[in-house]
Design a protein around this motif. Structure first.
Motif, PDB file in Angstrom:
ATOM      1  N   HIS A 450      14.291  -9.928   0.961  1.00  6.83           N
ATOM      2  CA  HIS A 450      13.234 -10.992   0.749  1.00  6.83           C
ATOM      3  C   HIS A 450      12.144 -10.300  -0.251  1.00  6.83           C
ATOM      4  CE1 HIS A 450      11.859  -8.807   4.257  1.00  6.83           C
ATOM      5  NE2 HIS A 450      10.585  -9.299   3.920  1.00  6.83           N
ATOM      6  N   LEU A 451      11.916  -9.042  -0.158  1.00 10.38           N
ATOM      7  CA  LEU A 451      10.878  -8.301  -0.965  1.00 10.38           C
ATOM      8  C   LEU A 451      11.528  -8.120  -2.224  1.00 10.38           C
ATOM      9  CD1 LEU A 451       9.462  -5.721   1.635  1.00 10.38           C
ATOM     10  CD2 LEU A 451       8.567  -8.095   0.891  1.00 10.38           C
ATOM     11  N   MET A 452      12.818  -7.865  -2.552  1.00  9.65           N
ATOM     12  CA  MET A 452      13.252  -7.542  -3.822  1.00  9.65           C
ATOM     13  C   MET A 452      13.237  -9.029  -4.347  1.00  9.65           C
ATOM     14  SD  MET A 452      16.571  -5.375  -3.379  1.00  9.65           S
ATOM     15  CE  MET A 452      16.614  -3.547  -2.782  1.00  9.65           C
ATOM     16  N   ALA A 453      13.590 -10.052  -3.950  1.00 13.21           N
ATOM     17  CA  ALA A 453      13.548 -11.495  -4.250  1.00 13.21           C
ATOM     18  C   ALA A 453      12.057 -11.700  -4.910  1.00 13.21           C
ATOM     19  CB  ALA A 453      14.055 -12.706  -3.407  1.00 13.21           C
ATOM     20  N   LYS A 454      11.153 -11.506  -4.115  1.00 13.32           N
ATOM     21  CA  LYS A 454       9.896 -11.708  -4.651  1.00 13.32           C
ATOM     22  C   LYS A 454       9.524 -11.026  -6.104  1.00 13.32           C
ATOM     23  CE  LYS A 454       7.604 -12.721  -0.146  1.00 13.32           C
ATOM     24  NZ  LYS A 454       6.521 -12.250   0.660  1.00 13.32           N
ATOM     25  N   GLN A 455      10.132  -9.862  -6.077  1.00 17.55           N
ATOM     26  CA  GLN A 455       9.904  -9.051  -7.189  1.00 17.55           C
ATOM     27  C   GLN A 455      11.125  -9.078  -8.254  1.00 17.55           C
ATOM     28  OE1 GLN A 455       6.823  -8.068  -7.409  1.00 17.55           O
ATOM     29  NE2 GLN A 455       6.510  -8.392  -5.239  1.00 17.55           N
ATOM     30  N   ALA A 456      11.880 -10.166  -8.375  1.00 11.86           N
ATOM     31  CA  ALA A 456      13.178 -10.085  -9.256  1.00 11.86           C
ATOM     32  C   ALA A 456      12.878 -10.175 -10.596  1.00 11.86           C
ATOM     33  CB  ALA A 456      13.862 -11.391  -8.775  1.00 11.86           C
ATOM     34  N   ASP A 457      11.698 -10.745 -10.988  1.00 12.46           N
ATOM     35  CA  ASP A 457      11.259 -10.422 -12.588  1.00 12.46           C
ATOM     36  C   ASP A 457      11.367  -9.170 -13.091  1.00 12.46           C
ATOM     37  OD1 ASP A 457       9.051 -10.310 -11.047  1.00 12.46           O
ATOM     38  OD2 ASP A 457       7.744 -10.857 -12.397  1.00 12.46           O
ATOM     39  N   ALA A 458      11.200  -8.234 -12.098  1.00 12.33           N
ATOM     40  CA  ALA A 458      11.196  -6.717 -12.740  1.00 12.33           C
ATOM     41  C   ALA A 458      12.604  -6.139 -12.577  1.00 12.33           C
ATOM     42  CB  ALA A 458      10.372  -5.901 -11.784  1.00 12.33           C
ATOM     43  N   GLU A 517      14.311   3.759 -10.708  1.00 11.85           N
ATOM     44  CA  GLU A 517      13.109   2.963 -11.752  1.00 11.85           C
ATOM     45  C   GLU A 517      13.116   1.626 -11.104  1.00 11.85           C
ATOM     46  OE1 GLU A 517      11.074   3.697 -13.920  1.00 11.85           O
ATOM     47  OE2 GLU A 517      11.973   5.392 -14.992  1.00 11.85           O
ATOM     48  N   PHE A 518      14.137   0.864 -10.639  1.00 17.11           N
ATOM     49  CA  PHE A 518      14.095  -0.373 -10.191  1.00 17.11           C
ATOM     50  C   PHE A 518      13.617  -0.433  -8.665  1.00 17.11           C
ATOM     51  CE2 PHE A 518      17.495  -1.617 -13.469  1.00 17.11           C
ATOM     52  CZ  PHE A 518      16.700  -2.185 -14.530  1.00 17.11           C
ATOM     53  N   VAL A 519      13.981   0.565  -7.902  1.00 24.65           N
ATOM     54  CA  VAL A 519      13.565   0.481  -6.554  1.00 24.65           C
ATOM     55  C   VAL A 519      12.142   0.915  -6.476  1.00 24.65           C
ATOM     56  CG1 VAL A 519      13.943   1.819  -4.508  1.00 24.65           C
ATOM     57  CG2 VAL A 519      15.805   1.151  -5.746  1.00 24.65           C
ATOM     58  N   LEU A 520      11.570   1.864  -7.322  1.00 24.57           N
ATOM     59  CA  LEU A 520      10.346   2.258  -7.249  1.00 24.57           C
ATOM     60  C   LEU A 520       9.601   1.190  -7.630  1.00 24.57           C
ATOM     61  CD1 LEU A 520      10.644   5.801  -8.699  1.00 24.57           C
ATOM     62  CD2 LEU A 520      10.028   5.360  -6.407  1.00 24.57           C
ATOM     63  N   GLY A 521       9.956   0.397  -8.779  1.00 18.26           N
ATOM     64  CA  GLY A 521       9.114  -0.622  -9.062  1.00 18.26           C
ATOM     65  C   GLY A 521       9.021  -1.785  -8.226  1.00 18.26           C
ATOM     66  N   VAL A 522       9.950  -2.257  -7.335  1.00 20.41           N
ATOM     67  CA  VAL A 522      10.073  -3.049  -6.523  1.00 20.41           C
ATOM     68  C   VAL A 522       8.901  -2.645  -5.352  1.00 20.41           C
ATOM     69  CG1 VAL A 522      11.167  -4.422  -4.634  1.00 20.41           C
ATOM     70  CG2 VAL A 522      12.432  -4.253  -6.676  1.00 20.41           C
ATOM     71  N   HIS A 548      12.436   3.066   3.318  1.00 16.94           N
ATOM     72  CA  HIS A 548      12.941   3.068   2.107  1.00 16.94           C
ATOM     73  C   HIS A 548      12.145   3.987   0.924  1.00 16.94           C
ATOM     74  CE1 HIS A 548      15.549   0.173   3.907  1.00 16.94           C
ATOM     75  NE2 HIS A 548      14.591  -0.608   4.073  1.00 16.94           N
ATOM     76  N   ILE A 549      10.700   3.991   1.069  1.00 14.66           N
ATOM     77  CA  ILE A 549       9.881   4.771   0.515  1.00 14.66           C
ATOM     78  C   ILE A 549      10.353   6.293   0.601  1.00 14.66           C
ATOM     79  CG2 ILE A 549       7.671   5.515  -0.055  1.00 14.66           C
ATOM     80  CD1 ILE A 549       6.711   2.721   0.615  1.00 14.66           C
ATOM     81  N   LEU A 550      10.294   6.672   1.900  1.00 15.56           N
ATOM     82  CA  LEU A 550      10.585   8.112   2.439  1.00 15.56           C
ATOM     83  C   LEU A 550      12.196   8.398   1.523  1.00 15.56           C
ATOM     84  CD1 LEU A 550       9.583   8.330   5.940  1.00 15.56           C
ATOM     85  CD2 LEU A 550       8.620   9.012   3.776  1.00 15.56           C
ATOM     86  N   VAL A 561      12.263  11.276 -11.330  1.00 14.56           N
ATOM     87  CA  VAL A 561      12.062  10.093 -11.962  1.00 14.56           C
ATOM     88  C   VAL A 561      10.677   9.336 -11.249  1.00 14.56           C
ATOM     89  CG1 VAL A 561      13.001   7.629 -11.810  1.00 14.56           C
ATOM     90  CG2 VAL A 561      14.634   9.390 -12.020  1.00 14.56           C
ATOM     91  N   ASN A 562       9.851   8.981 -12.229  1.00 13.23           N
ATOM     92  CA  ASN A 562       8.549   8.464 -12.053  1.00 13.23           C
ATOM     93  C   ASN A 562       7.989   8.956 -10.984  1.00 13.23           C
ATOM     94  OD1 ASN A 562       8.144   6.186 -13.738  1.00 13.23           O
ATOM     95  ND2 ASN A 562       9.060   4.742 -12.453  1.00 13.23           N
ATOM     96  N   LEU A 563       7.461  10.427 -11.059  1.00 10.86           N
ATOM     97  CA  LEU A 563       6.842  11.122  -9.978  1.00 10.86           C
ATOM     98  C   LEU A 563       5.477  10.395  -9.597  1.00 10.86           C
ATOM     99  CD1 LEU A 563       8.081  14.786 -10.520  1.00 10.86           C
ATOM    100  CD2 LEU A 563       8.851  13.009  -9.103  1.00 10.86           C
ATOM    101  N   ALA A 564       4.827  10.021 -10.893  1.00 10.61           N
ATOM    102  CA  ALA A 564       3.425   9.535 -10.312  1.00 10.61           C
ATOM    103  C   ALA A 564       3.514   8.341  -9.519  1.00 10.61           C
ATOM    104  CB  ALA A 564       2.869   9.404 -11.809  1.00 10.61           C
ATOM    105  N   SER A 565       4.526   7.488  -9.763  1.00 10.49           N
ATOM    106  CA  SER A 565       4.292   6.371  -8.885  1.00 10.49           C
ATOM    107  C   SER A 565       5.034   6.723  -7.400  1.00 10.49           C
ATOM    108  CB  SER A 565       5.866   5.422  -9.487  1.00 10.49           C
ATOM    109  OG  SER A 565       6.127   4.239  -8.617  1.00 10.49           O
TER     110      SER A 565
END
Length: 836
Positions: A450-458, A517-522, A548-550, A561-565
């Protein structure tokens, strides 16, 4: 042998209690039947324990009520935790063996250890039925018979209703006349006793629906092994046990053709295969005492034409398609429990230590096929468990596919099992594979779709179409269930970590980068605008993404990949975990973020300074002041260099350092920092801003700590009035000002002025945040403390209890706030007890 006469004057007791594990039930029942047929009285769980009774109590009573104990010895017996108390009853009464109260009966090859080699046993291994019967009866001493409700004729296997042909139990060593089991019984079969019992109970029920039992689960979960074990345990009750490879229609037909030929049916020489298939199926419809196992069924249509229709025998179906319906009752199979997995390793690998065993089980997620492969490889190669773990981690895919298991036992490795299924899904639904690629870099359980669906545009276009279409989502769920790649339930996806390993291995470097990249972005977008320190409604999002963050952070760091993120996610998650009291993880997250920012952004970047400040705040809350101060100072100096000394960030850094000095009692160092911070806020935002009101509140607390109550009161009132004007009187910050002012009055003994402020603060908190919020619990604790100070214990006690309940529910019993509240309550109870 005639009935055994009971010696006069001896109390009525059964002659034998048969002690066995469920894995050896057929052997135990055969022994019990032969003994009773010879005139002895026997207690056996299968016949004598009724449904709903207490198993442990029944065992103890039965063992004590029988003159002798007959343990049925096999490898399973020595692995069971429940058998030792049974035979110990007899051993305790007769430790020297002079009375013959403990008479072991060995039914399978097994090594005797401990006390067992000293006890003479009856050996039935490698004997035919007639020789076994003679050996058993010749070595059993005379005992007495006790009447009970035993069938007058030898019992039929339960569930064969309507069959007029009574059959005595077949001797356990004798296989059915028609038997094509392609897999040997696994001598290391572990656990699954509840599943086997459920399977047996269902197949014995009277309802037609129980004729067929479906075993569902992930590839490698152990479905086939359960079916094999069931067949071997209960083969004495069947005349036919026939295994059908149900992967394709060709393999199904081949199995039925072979059955027709083995049965010697008239159609065995027919030219057309279908004629032979129909003949076998007709035979099963007309005759009892058979078991058919359809292994690895993909769909109902695959086996529909081959299942016998009449209730004459039993059918077991194994399938990875968890949506399979309409073929029988289902049992869902999960991985081994921790205890089962550890027991399996201990049985196979001698002298393995507990830490290594636990590490191996965790590595492979207690998945039976993976555990079997790993242990077989360890045993065959002579490696230690730790060596294998190192090899696995260095080259995961290679050792997923590496197996020393004979092909007649398994013909697929973990890797190929799932790789084939993934290929099939790829061909029909690319968006689903893109989703799986992302999920392979997240924790295996409860991935929040459901959280992925909310950010689907990314996300990639194929995933946008998938997540935004309920029909396609339903189709994906069916596909995942069919191939047991993943389970989707309550808007979350779960997949086994070894499935994830297979997917990650198959991805090219560019696909790995994109997936991460996509996971971090979501996750970054999910946290955007959320502040767990002031908004409890943000907590579910942080909780859902925590594991999932860990996990994703670990892979992102590995692939750079995207270490600052990643650093930002670690910081945000740390704020949430700090609130709920996961301090060890919080420290690790802040340290990791500091390290990332130092390497990627440099030590002059404001993100690095913020991470230092967050870590310092953690240390201050824990009372680690010496560790906190240099971090506060360094953070302040960086902020000054980056933003200047008139910036609100600089004011915040001054305030935080002042709070540390106040906690240390260094009021002379704290006061100028508080005043400077207040003045910066006033210059930037003006004197009618919430931040200015908060700076006043902090200064007032400093004066309160020094006992300068008049100065503190005036500033608290000014802070309260600003918040009332700017935020309104139903804002949590306004309630906090009331609470602080009430605490000041309470410290001065002005209880009449304190109580209405505490009550108003509590009521606002309840209305705005709800009665399950920790801030509401804090208000209850404070009000209870006021009543306690006044000696009104009857009013204080329910408030303490309610506060404790809320805090333990939200944070857990070990959280500092919960501990403090319990201590306050206990202190009051102790004082009340002393006064009595």
């Amino acid at each position: 042998m005639g009935e055994v006469e009971k010696p006069e004057g001896k109390p009525t007791m059964n002659d034998f209690f048969v002690s066995y594990t469920i894995a050896d039930e057929s052997a135990a029942e055969w022994v019990a039947y032969e003994l009773e047929d010879a005139g002895y009285s026997v207690t056996i769980m299968k016949w004598d324990f009724s449904a709903g009774s207490n198993f442990v109590i029944d065992v103890q009573k039965s063992a004590e009520a029988c003159e002798r104990i007959l343990p049925i010895l096999s490898p399973n017996y020595f692995q069971s935790a429940f058998t030792q108390p049974e035979w110990a009853v007899a051993f305790g009464k007769d430790p020297t063996g002079e009375q013959g109260l403990l008479i072991p009966v060995r039914v399978k090859q097994c090594d005797l250890k401990g006390l067992w080699p000293q006890i003479v046993y009856i050996d039935l291994v490698n004997k035919n039925e007639d020789a076994a019967r003679k050996t058993l009866l010749a070595k059993i001493e005379q005992a007495v018979k006790k009447t009970r409700l035993k069938p007058k004729t030898k019992p039929e296997f339960a569930g064969f209703a309507g069959d007029a042909h009574a059959r005595e139990p077949r001797y356990p060593g004798t296989l059915p006349p028609y038997w094509n089991m392609p897999i040997q019984q696994n001598e290391y079969f572990t656990g699954r006793e509840e599943i086997l019992a459920q399977l047996h109970e269902s197949l014995q029920a009277e309802q037609d629906a129980a004729l067929t039992q479906v075993i569902k689960g992930l590839g490698g979960i152990g479905k086939t092994q359960i079916a094999v074990e069931y067949a071997y345990r209960h083969h004495t009750k069947y005349d036919i046990v026939w295994w059908v490879n149900a992967e394709t229609e060709v393999t199904i037909q081949a199995a039925f053709v072979l059955l027709t030929e083995k049965l010697g049916l008239p159609e065995k020489n027919a030219q057309e295969q279908q004629v032979k298939v129909d003949a076998a199926r007709d035979y099963l419809n007309q005759n009892p005492h058979w078991l058919l196992v359809f292994d690895n069924v993909e769909s109902r249509d695959t086996i529909y034409a081959y299942r016998p229709q009449h209730r004459q025998g039993h059918v077991i179906i194994t399938t990875r398609n968890q949506s399979l319906q309409g073929v029988g009752k289902s049992i869902a199979i999960d991985t081994w429990t921790d205890a089962e997995a550890r027991q399996f390793v201990k049985t196979r690998i001698e002298n393995a230590n507990e830490p290594d065993i636990s590490a191996l089980c965790d590595l492979l997620g207690n998945l039976p096929l993976a555990m079997e492969q790993a242990v077989a490889y360890i045993v065959a190669s002579g490696l230690t468990i730790s060596d294998y773990i190192e090899l696995f981690n260095n080259n995961q895919q290679k050792y997923l596919s590496k197996s020393s298991i004979p092909k007649e036992e398994y013909n697929e490795t973990v890797a190929t099992t799932w790789a084939l299924a993934i290929q099939k899904i790829q061909a029909s639904m690319p968006g689903a594979i893109a989703l799986l690629n992302m999920c392979a870099f997240m924790a295996p359980d409860d991935i929040p779709l459901h959280l992925m669906a909310k950010q689907a545009d990314a996300l990639p276009e194929s995933m946008q179409e998938l997540l935004g279409n309920k029909g396609e989502m339903a189709e994906m769920r069916v596909l995942f269930q069919r191939y047991s790649i993943a389970n989707i339930e309550n808007e979350t996806l779960s997949m086994h970590r070894l499935v994830q390993a297979v997917i990650r291995y198959e991805l090219a470097d560019m696909q790995v980068m994109l997936s991460l990249e996509f996971v971090l972005g979501v996750m970054a977008r999910s946290f955007h605008g959320l502040n767990p320190q002031i908004d409890v409604n943000a907590w579910p999002t942080f909780k859902a993404l925590h594991p999932h963050i860990l996990t994703c952070g670990k892979y992102a760091q590995e692939h750079e990949v995207n270490l600052a993120s990643v650093g930002t996610l670690y910081n945000d998650l740390g704020l949430y975990l700090d609130i709920i009291g996961f301090y060890e993880q919080v420290e690790w997250l802040y340290l990791a973020a500091i390290d990332i920012y130092a390497k990627v952004l440099g030590k002059e970047h404001h993100s690095y300074a913020i991470s230092l400040n967050n870590l310092a705040e953690l240390y201050r809350a824990q009372g680690l002041h010496d560790k906190a101060e240099p971090l506060y100072v360094e953070s302040r100096d960086i902020i000054a260099n980056v933003f200047g000394k008139e910036h609100p960030y600089y004011a915040t850094s001054l305030n935080n350092l002042a709070e540390l000095y106040r906690a240390q009692g260094q009021y002379g160092k704290a006061e100028p920092l508080c005043i400077e911070s207040r003045d910066i806020i006033a210059n930037v935002f003006g004197k009618e801003h919430p931040d200015y009101a908060q700076s006043l509140n902090n200064l007032a607390n400093l004066y309160y700590a020094q006992g300068q109550y008049d100065k503190a009161e005036a500033i608290h009132i000014e802070s309260r009035d600003i918040k009332a004007k700017v935020l309104g009187k139903e804002h949590p910050d306004y309630a906090n000002s009331l609470n602080n002012l009430a605490a000041l009055y309470r410290a001065q003994g002005q209880y009449g002025k304190a109580e209405p402020l505490y009550v108003e603060s509590r009521d606002i908190t309840a209305k705005v945040l709800g009665k399950e919020h920790p801030d509401y619990a804090t208000s209850l604790n404070n009000l209870a403390g006021l009543y306690y100070a006044q000696g009104q214990h009857d009013k204080a006690e329910p408030l303490y209890l309610e506060a404790i309940k809320i805090l333990e529910t939200v944070f857990g019993p070990e959280h500092p706030d919960a501990i403090t509240c319990r201590k306050n309550y206990q202190h009051m109870l102790d004082e009340m007890s002393q006064k009595k």
